[in-house]
Design a protein around this motif. Structure first.
Motif, PDB file in Angstrom:
ATOM      1  N   GLU A  27       0.834  -1.190   0.000  1.00  0.00           N
ATOM      2  CA  GLU A  27       0.000   0.000   0.000  1.00  0.00           C
ATOM      3  C   GLU A  27       0.870   1.242   0.000  1.00  0.00           C
ATOM      4  O   GLU A  27       1.991   1.226   0.515  1.00  0.00           O
ATOM      5  N   VAL A  28       0.333   2.307  -0.579  1.00  0.00           N
ATOM      6  CA  VAL A  28       1.028   3.592  -0.601  1.00  0.00           C
ATOM      7  C   VAL A  28       0.090   4.631  -0.001  1.00  0.00           C
ATOM      8  O   VAL A  28      -0.959   4.930  -0.568  1.00  0.00           O
ATOM      9  N   PRO A  29       0.433   5.195   1.167  1.00  0.00           N
ATOM     10  CA  PRO A  29      -0.453   6.185   1.785  1.00  0.00           C
ATOM     11  C   PRO A  29      -0.413   7.517   1.058  1.00  0.00           C
ATOM     12  O   PRO A  29       0.569   7.848   0.384  1.00  0.00           O
ATOM     13  N   GLU A  30      -1.487   8.255   1.192  1.00  0.00           N
ATOM     14  CA  GLU A  30      -1.558   9.600   0.596  1.00  0.00           C
ATOM     15  C   GLU A  30      -0.377  10.436   1.066  1.00  0.00           C
ATOM     16  O   GLU A  30      -0.091  10.544   2.260  1.00  0.00           O
ATOM     17  N   GLY A  31       0.377  11.000   0.112  1.00  0.00           N
ATOM     18  CA  GLY A  31       1.523  11.835   0.433  1.00  0.00           C
ATOM     19  C   GLY A  31       2.765  11.084   0.830  1.00  0.00           C
ATOM     20  O   GLY A  31       3.779  11.694   1.168  1.00  0.00           O
ATOM     21  N   GLY A  32       2.728   9.761   0.762  1.00  0.00           N
ATOM     22  CA  GLY A  32       3.878   8.959   1.170  1.00  0.00           C
ATOM     23  C   GLY A  32       4.876   8.752   0.040  1.00  0.00           C
ATOM     24  O   GLY A  32       4.615   9.070  -1.128  1.00  0.00           O
ATOM     25  N   LEU A  33       6.024   8.212   0.415  1.00  0.00           N
ATOM     26  CA  LEU A  33       7.051   7.863  -0.563  1.00  0.00           C
ATOM     27  C   LEU A  33       7.471   6.421  -0.289  1.00  0.00           C
ATOM     28  O   LEU A  33       8.044   6.117   0.759  1.00  0.00           O
ATOM     29  N   VAL A  34       7.145   5.562  -1.218  1.00  0.00           N
ATOM     30  CA  VAL A  34       7.435   4.128  -1.113  1.00  0.00           C
ATOM     31  C   VAL A  34       8.436   3.772  -2.200  1.00  0.00           C
ATOM     32  O   VAL A  34       8.295   4.201  -3.355  1.00  0.00           O
ATOM     33  N   THR A  35       9.448   2.985  -1.841  1.00  0.00           N
ATOM     34  CA  THR A  35      10.434   2.574  -2.834  1.00  0.00           C
ATOM     35  C   THR A  35      10.463   1.064  -2.993  1.00  0.00           C
ATOM     36  O   THR A  35      10.259   0.315  -2.028  1.00  0.00           O
ATOM     37  N   LEU A  36      10.683   0.636  -4.230  1.00  0.00           N
ATOM     38  CA  LEU A  36      10.897  -0.771  -4.555  1.00  0.00           C
ATOM     39  C   LEU A  36      12.343  -0.919  -4.984  1.00  0.00           C
ATOM     40  O   LEU A  36      12.788  -0.237  -5.917  1.00  0.00           O
ATOM     41  N   ILE A  37      13.080  -1.778  -4.292  1.00  0.00           N
ATOM     42  CA  ILE A  37      14.477  -2.006  -4.640  1.00  0.00           C
ATOM     43  C   ILE A  37      14.699  -3.482  -4.922  1.00  0.00           C
ATOM     44  O   ILE A  37      13.882  -4.330  -4.572  1.00  0.00           O
ATOM     45  N   GLY A  38      15.820  -3.775  -5.550  1.00  0.00           N
ATOM     46  CA  GLY A  38      16.148  -5.153  -5.889  1.00  0.00           C
ATOM     47  C   GLY A  38      17.106  -5.180  -7.059  1.00  0.00           C
ATOM     48  O   GLY A  38      17.381  -4.159  -7.692  1.00  0.00           O
ATOM     49  N   ALA A  39      17.604  -6.363  -7.363  1.00  0.00           N
ATOM     50  CA  ALA A  39      18.556  -6.525  -8.453  1.00  0.00           C
ATOM     51  C   ALA A  39      17.882  -6.359  -9.808  1.00  0.00           C
ATOM     52  O   ALA A  39      16.645  -6.344  -9.910  1.00  0.00           O
ATOM     53  N   ASN A  40      18.683  -6.234 -10.860  1.00  0.00           N
ATOM     54  CA  ASN A  40      18.140  -6.243 -12.213  1.00  0.00           C
ATOM     55  C   ASN A  40      17.343  -7.522 -12.434  1.00  0.00           C
ATOM     56  O   ASN A  40      17.776  -8.605 -12.062  1.00  0.00           O
ATOM     57  N   GLY A  41      16.166  -7.374 -13.049  1.00  0.00           N
ATOM     58  CA  GLY A  41      15.348  -8.542 -13.324  1.00  0.00           C
ATOM     59  C   GLY A  41      14.507  -9.014 -12.158  1.00  0.00           C
ATOM     60  O   GLY A  41      13.834 -10.047 -12.252  1.00  0.00           O
ATOM     61  N   ALA A  42      14.500  -8.252 -11.058  1.00  0.00           N
ATOM     62  CA  ALA A  42      13.738  -8.672  -9.877  1.00  0.00           C
ATOM     63  C   ALA A  42      12.235  -8.452 -10.036  1.00  0.00           C
ATOM     64  O   ALA A  42      11.445  -8.980  -9.256  1.00  0.00           O
ATOM     65  N   GLY A  43      11.832  -7.650 -11.026  1.00  0.00           N
ATOM     66  CA  GLY A  43      10.412  -7.412 -11.254  1.00  0.00           C
ATOM     67  C   GLY A  43       9.937  -6.025 -10.886  1.00  0.00           C
ATOM     68  O   GLY A  43       8.741  -5.723 -10.962  1.00  0.00           O
ATOM     69  N   LYS A  44      10.860  -5.139 -10.521  1.00  0.00           N
ATOM     70  CA  LYS A  44      10.480  -3.798 -10.063  1.00  0.00           C
ATOM     71  C   LYS A  44       9.726  -3.025 -11.155  1.00  0.00           C
ATOM     72  O   LYS A  44       8.655  -2.472 -10.905  1.00  0.00           O
ATOM     73  N   SER A  45      10.311  -2.956 -12.337  1.00  0.00           N
ATOM     74  CA  SER A  45       9.679  -2.197 -13.416  1.00  0.00           C
ATOM     75  C   SER A  45       8.385  -2.852 -13.880  1.00  0.00           C
ATOM     76  O   SER A  45       7.460  -2.164 -14.318  1.00  0.00           O
ATOM     77  N   SER A  46       8.297  -4.172 -13.766  1.00  0.00           N
ATOM     78  CA  SER A  46       7.051  -4.859 -14.129  1.00  0.00           C
ATOM     79  C   SER A  46       5.924  -4.480 -13.182  1.00  0.00           C
ATOM     80  O   SER A  46       4.765  -4.376 -13.598  1.00  0.00           O
ATOM     81  N   VAL A  47       6.249  -4.268 -11.910  1.00  0.00           N
ATOM     82  CA  VAL A  47       5.232  -3.806 -10.958  1.00  0.00           C
ATOM     83  C   VAL A  47       4.723  -2.429 -11.385  1.00  0.00           C
ATOM     84  O   VAL A  47       3.513  -2.181 -11.428  1.00  0.00           O
ATOM     85  N   LEU A  48       5.647  -1.517 -11.704  1.00  0.00           N
ATOM     86  CA  LEU A  48       5.222  -0.181 -12.149  1.00  0.00           C
ATOM     87  C   LEU A  48       4.425  -0.273 -13.451  1.00  0.00           C
ATOM     88  O   LEU A  48       3.477   0.487 -13.655  1.00  0.00           O
ATOM     89  N   GLY A  49       4.828  -1.188 -14.331  1.00  0.00           N
ATOM     90  CA  GLY A  49       4.090  -1.372 -15.571  1.00  0.00           C
ATOM     91  C   GLY A  49       2.653  -1.791 -15.316  1.00  0.00           C
ATOM     92  O   GLY A  49       1.719  -1.313 -15.972  1.00  0.00           O
ATOM     93  N   ALA A  50       2.464  -2.676 -14.340  1.00  0.00           N
ATOM     94  CA  ALA A  50       1.110  -3.109 -13.998  1.00  0.00           C
ATOM     95  C   ALA A  50       0.306  -1.974 -13.382  1.00  0.00           C
ATOM     96  O   ALA A  50      -0.879  -1.784 -13.691  1.00  0.00           O
ATOM     97  N   VAL A  51       0.944  -1.191 -12.517  1.00  0.00           N
ATOM     98  CA  VAL A  51       0.250  -0.078 -11.864  1.00  0.00           C
ATOM     99  C   VAL A  51      -0.132   0.995 -12.879  1.00  0.00           C
ATOM    100  O   VAL A  51      -1.231   1.544 -12.842  1.00  0.00           O
ATOM    101  N   SER A  52       0.775   1.293 -13.803  1.00  0.00           N
ATOM    102  CA  SER A  52       0.541   2.376 -14.769  1.00  0.00           C
ATOM    103  C   SER A  52      -0.351   1.961 -15.928  1.00  0.00           C
ATOM    104  O   SER A  52      -0.874   2.822 -16.645  1.00  0.00           O
ATOM    105  N   GLY A  53      -0.513   0.651 -16.138  1.00  0.00           N
ATOM    106  CA  GLY A  53      -1.326   0.164 -17.245  1.00  0.00           C
ATOM    107  C   GLY A  53      -0.551  -0.257 -18.462  1.00  0.00           C
ATOM    108  O   GLY A  53      -1.137  -0.658 -19.474  1.00  0.00           O
ATOM    109  N   LEU A  54       0.778  -0.197 -18.404  1.00  0.00           N
ATOM    110  CA  LEU A  54       1.586  -0.624 -19.543  1.00  0.00           C
ATOM    111  C   LEU A  54       1.486  -2.121 -19.773  1.00  0.00           C
ATOM    112  O   LEU A  54       1.600  -2.602 -20.902  1.00  0.00           O
ATOM    113  N   VAL A  55       1.323  -2.868 -18.681  1.00  0.00           N
ATOM    114  CA  VAL A  55       1.120  -4.315 -18.798  1.00  0.00           C
ATOM    115  C   VAL A  55      -0.100  -4.695 -17.975  1.00  0.00           C
ATOM    116  O   VAL A  55      -0.421  -4.027 -16.977  1.00  0.00           O
ATOM    117  N   ARG A  56      -0.798  -5.747 -18.404  1.00  0.00           N
ATOM    118  CA  ARG A  56      -1.976  -6.195 -17.660  1.00  0.00           C
ATOM    119  C   ARG A  56      -1.574  -7.366 -16.772  1.00  0.00           C
ATOM    120  O   ARG A  56      -1.044  -8.373 -17.248  1.00  0.00           O
TER     121      ARG A  56
END
Length: 236
Positions: A27-56
């Motif tokens: 969860e991300v609270p209103e006005g909060g700053l949440v970070t996702l970290i991990g190695a290359n290929g860990a799935g970080k950008s795929s999570v953002l893709g799902a949130v933004s709608g780039l991937v279903r």
């Protein structure tokens, strides 16, 4: 505790037979700053893709203000104030700095802030407003990409690897801008390989390993977590 503006529930992202993200929830609270970290290929950008709608997502639910937006198209999510600054910046090099910003304002025309406000937040862009974006340095292009998102007055800004490939000086400037954005009350989700810097500015951190959450908690605690230090932070 502040109510979450963004909720990711048991999200699973696959590319063909490859599972990139498995059962990720946060969860991300209103006005909060949440970070996702991990190695290359860990799935970080795929999570953002799902949130933004780039991937279903194959499974799971994404909620904005409690509404299920999992099947919303990108433009509808943008209209609701959920805006992605993608990895690699993706600015339009043949257009000027000012023209790039005006295109960003069209994303949420009724909510957009004044172009002059962006020049106050990003003084280097004011100096280069008439130049083609392709003439900017890598760090300046990153500033433009963030400004193009900010001019649309996002409720939630998704930053995908904003410091990638930048000089140490420009990395400092990017993180200063991230802190300014957060100070304005914008909710931030930050994907970043510079784990130490990301955790220092974040409220909460989530560590992804091979597509799954391995550790989650307050960022200040993850900075001292032995396994996180060993794998991602090292000795300062």
């Amino acid at each position: 505790m502040l109510s979450p503006v963004l909720t990711v529930e048991a999200v699973h992202v696959s590319y063909g037979r490859i599972d990139a993200v498995r059962d990720v929830s946060f969860e991300v609270p209103e006005g909060g700053l949440v970070t996702l970290i991990g190695a290359n290929g860990a799935g970080k950008s795929s999570v953002l893709g799902a949130v933004s709608g780039l991937v279903r997502p194959k499974k799971g639910v994404i909620r904005l203000d409690g509404k299920d937006i999992s099947r919303w198209p990108i433009h509808r999510r943008v209209g609701a104030g959920l805006i992605l600054v993608p990895e690699g910046r993706q600015i339009l090099g043949s257009l000027t700095v000012a023209e790039n910003l005006r295109l960003g304002a069209q994303r949420r025309r009724r909510h957009a802030v004044a172009e002059s406000d962006m020049y106050r937040l990003f003084p280097v862009l004011a100096e280069r407003r008439a130049l083609p974006a392709s003439a900017l340095s890598g760090g300046e292009q990153q500033m433009l990409a963030i400004a193009r998102a900010m001019i649309a007055r996002p409720r939630v800004i998704l930053l995908d690897e904003p410091s990638m490939g930048l000089s140490p000086k420009m990395v400092d400037e990017v993180f200063t801008v991230i802190e300014k954005i957060r100070a304005q009350g914008v909710t931030v989700v930050l994907v970043e390989q510079n784990a130490r810097r990301a955790l220092r500015v974040a409220d909460t951190g989530h560590v992804l390993e091979t597509g799954a959450l391995a550790h989650s908690g307050p960022a200040v605690e993850l900075l001292k977590h032995p396994k996180v230090v060993e794998a991602y932070l090292g000795i300062e």
